[in-house]
Design an enzyme around this catalytic site. Structure first.
Site, mmCIF file in Angstrom:
data_model
loop_
_atom_site.group_PDB
_atom_site.id
_atom_site.type_symbol
_atom_site.label_atom_id
_atom_site.label_comp_id
_atom_site.label_asym_id
_atom_site.label_seq_id
_atom_site.Cartn_x
_atom_site.Cartn_y
_atom_site.Cartn_z
ATOM 1 N N THR A 27 -36.128 -14.236 97.564
ATOM 2 C CA THR A 27 -36.131 -12.778 97.439
ATOM 3 C C THR A 27 -37.596 -12.343 97.505
ATOM 4 O O THR A 27 -38.404 -12.743 96.663
ATOM 5 C CB THR A 27 -35.491 -12.347 96.110
ATOM 6 O OG1 THR A 27 -34.190 -12.935 96.033
ATOM 7 C CG2 THR A 27 -35.375 -10.842 96.018
ATOM 8 N N LYS A 73 -34.842 -22.922 94.649
ATOM 9 C CA LYS A 73 -34.000 -21.725 94.537
ATOM 10 C C LYS A 73 -32.746 -21.934 95.390
ATOM 11 O O LYS A 73 -32.613 -21.366 96.477
ATOM 12 C CB LYS A 73 -34.794 -20.488 94.953
ATOM 13 C CG LYS A 73 -34.237 -19.225 94.359
ATOM 14 C CD LYS A 73 -35.232 -18.121 94.253
ATOM 15 C CE LYS A 73 -34.512 -16.880 93.748
ATOM 16 N NZ LYS A 73 -35.342 -15.719 93.654
ATOM 17 N N GLU A 114 -35.960 -20.155 80.913
ATOM 18 C CA GLU A 114 -36.354 -18.979 81.698
ATOM 19 C C GLU A 114 -35.398 -17.837 81.401
ATOM 20 O O GLU A 114 -34.472 -17.996 80.591
ATOM 21 C CB GLU A 114 -36.317 -19.306 83.196
ATOM 22 C CG GLU A 114 -34.934 -19.729 83.678
ATOM 23 C CD GLU A 114 -34.872 -20.113 85.158
ATOM 24 O OE1 GLU A 114 -35.878 -20.009 85.859
ATOM 25 O OE2 GLU A 114 -33.781 -20.524 85.590
HETATM 26 C C1 LIG Z 1 -33.223 -17.893 87.691
HETATM 27 C C2 LIG Z 1 -34.549 -17.363 88.153
HETATM 28 N N1 LIG Z 1 -35.681 -17.845 87.617
HETATM 29 C C3 LIG Z 1 -36.892 -17.389 87.993
HETATM 30 C C4 LIG Z 1 -37.014 -16.382 88.951
HETATM 31 C C5 LIG Z 1 -38.375 -15.886 89.351
HETATM 32 O O1 LIG Z 1 -38.675 -16.267 90.659
HETATM 33 P P1 LIG Z 1 -39.742 -15.537 91.626
HETATM 34 O O2 LIG Z 1 -41.022 -15.366 90.849
HETATM 35 O O3 LIG Z 1 -39.869 -16.487 92.749
HETATM 36 O O4 LIG Z 1 -39.168 -14.211 92.028
HETATM 37 C C6 LIG Z 1 -35.859 -15.860 89.541
HETATM 38 C C7 LIG Z 1 -35.952 -14.815 90.560
HETATM 39 O O5 LIG Z 1 -35.000 -14.251 91.007
HETATM 40 C C8 LIG Z 1 -34.593 -16.360 89.133
HETATM 41 O O6 LIG Z 1 -33.452 -15.891 89.675
#
Ligand SMILES: Cc1ncc(COP(=O)(O)O)c(C=O)c1O
Length: 274
Positions: free
Chosen positions: A28, A141, A174
């Site tokens: 994203t 991801k 998280e």
């Molecule tokens: C489960 C989860 N952890 C952490 C993040 C943070 O990721 P990023 O900094 O790459 O947007 C996301 C972002 O959507 C997420 O879905």
């Protein structure tokens, strides 16, 4: 508006393994005035994910050119980029490894959240749903997000902006859609993600720039009791940027000076758009 394998379309095959098994990855990406923020970092995480899953990662130039095919600007927008292993028959065994993955790029409007959140901070909760450990999937991801969906179904109060998720050993991992940082004195720390969790792009940016701001960084596993003894807590992701936390369950915090400084630095370096 969507591009599927480089063509404008809004449907994919019912045989796609992304649909059947969540067999794929996504990113994203925040777009600011036509520019994808942290593009190199997003591509790198996608490539690492492909490596782990045995997917054939499309070349960076191809994905970038497709992203540019969408009407990106002006202002803020969001690109969601999905790669799946493509079409398969019934059964888990993937077809030959070098089939090109399905590429889905979607352009979305910037999500509407309170403009106050990055300044005055957010109230968050602790979720009952736990994250299962799997070192092979930790950090990437991937498309399997059922744990986050179960956790997000736990609350509907509009004033609760996010929920923290723990693993089965009671360590904080998280948020459902974000990474967590805590600050005590000039120590900045965030949970280790070797067993589960997404290694966020903004988490990585913060860990890299923090020493230059005068912060010591640490990555380790810690439980919720630690939250009672920290000065500042904040959440981050590619779209929210940074949200200071002002309340976790009964515990209150002040949005602090370090959080503000980190956020300003990320904005200055065009790593976040808000
Ligand atoms: C489960 C989860 N952890 C952490 C993040 C943070 O990721 P990023 O900094 O790459 O947007 C996301 C972002 O959507 C997420 O879905």
């Amino acid at each position: 508006m969507f591009l599927v394998n480089g063509r404008y379309a809004d449907s994919i095959s019912v045989l796609d393994r992304g649909l059947h098994y969540g067999d794929g990855l996504f990113e994203t990406i925040a777009i600011l005035n036509g520019k994808p923020l942290c593009w190199e970092e997003h591509y790198q995480r996608l490539a690492q994910g492909c490596d782990r899953l045995g997917l054939c990662c499309p070349p960076v130039d191809q994905l970038y050119a497709e992203l540019r095919q969408l009407p990106l600007g002006p202002g803020r927008n969001v690109i969601k980029m999905i790669l799946t292993r493509g079409q398969g028959g019934r059964g888990y065994q993937p077809p030959a490894a070098d089939l090109p993955p399905t590429r889905i790029l979607g352009l979305y409007p910037w999500p509407e959240t309170s403009p106050e959140y990055p300044v005055t901070g957010v109230k968050i909760r602790i979720c009952a749903t736990r994250l299962g450990g799997n070192t092979q999937l930790a950090g990437i991801k991937h498309l399997n997000r059922l744990e986050q969906i179960l956790a997000r179904r736990e609350w509907s109060e509009p004033d609760i902006a996010e929920g923290l998720m723990l693993d089965h050993q009671d360590a904080i991992v998280e948020g459902t859609m974000s990474n967590l940082f805590c600050i005590t004195g000039s120590d900045l720390f965030t949970p280790e993600l070797s067993d589960c969790g997404v290694a966020g792009i903004i988490r990585g940016c913060i860990l890299r720039l923090a020493p230059a701001l005068g912060l010591k960084t640490r990555i380790f596993k810690f439980g919720r009791t630690v939250l009672a003894a920290v000065d500042e807590v904040f959440l981050c992701n590619s779209l929210i940027g940074i949200w200071p936390v002002r309340q976790i369950e009964e515990q209150g915090y002040q949005p602090g000076p370090w959080t503000k400084k980190i956020r300003q630095e990320l904005i200055r370096r065009e790593m976040i758009a808000t």
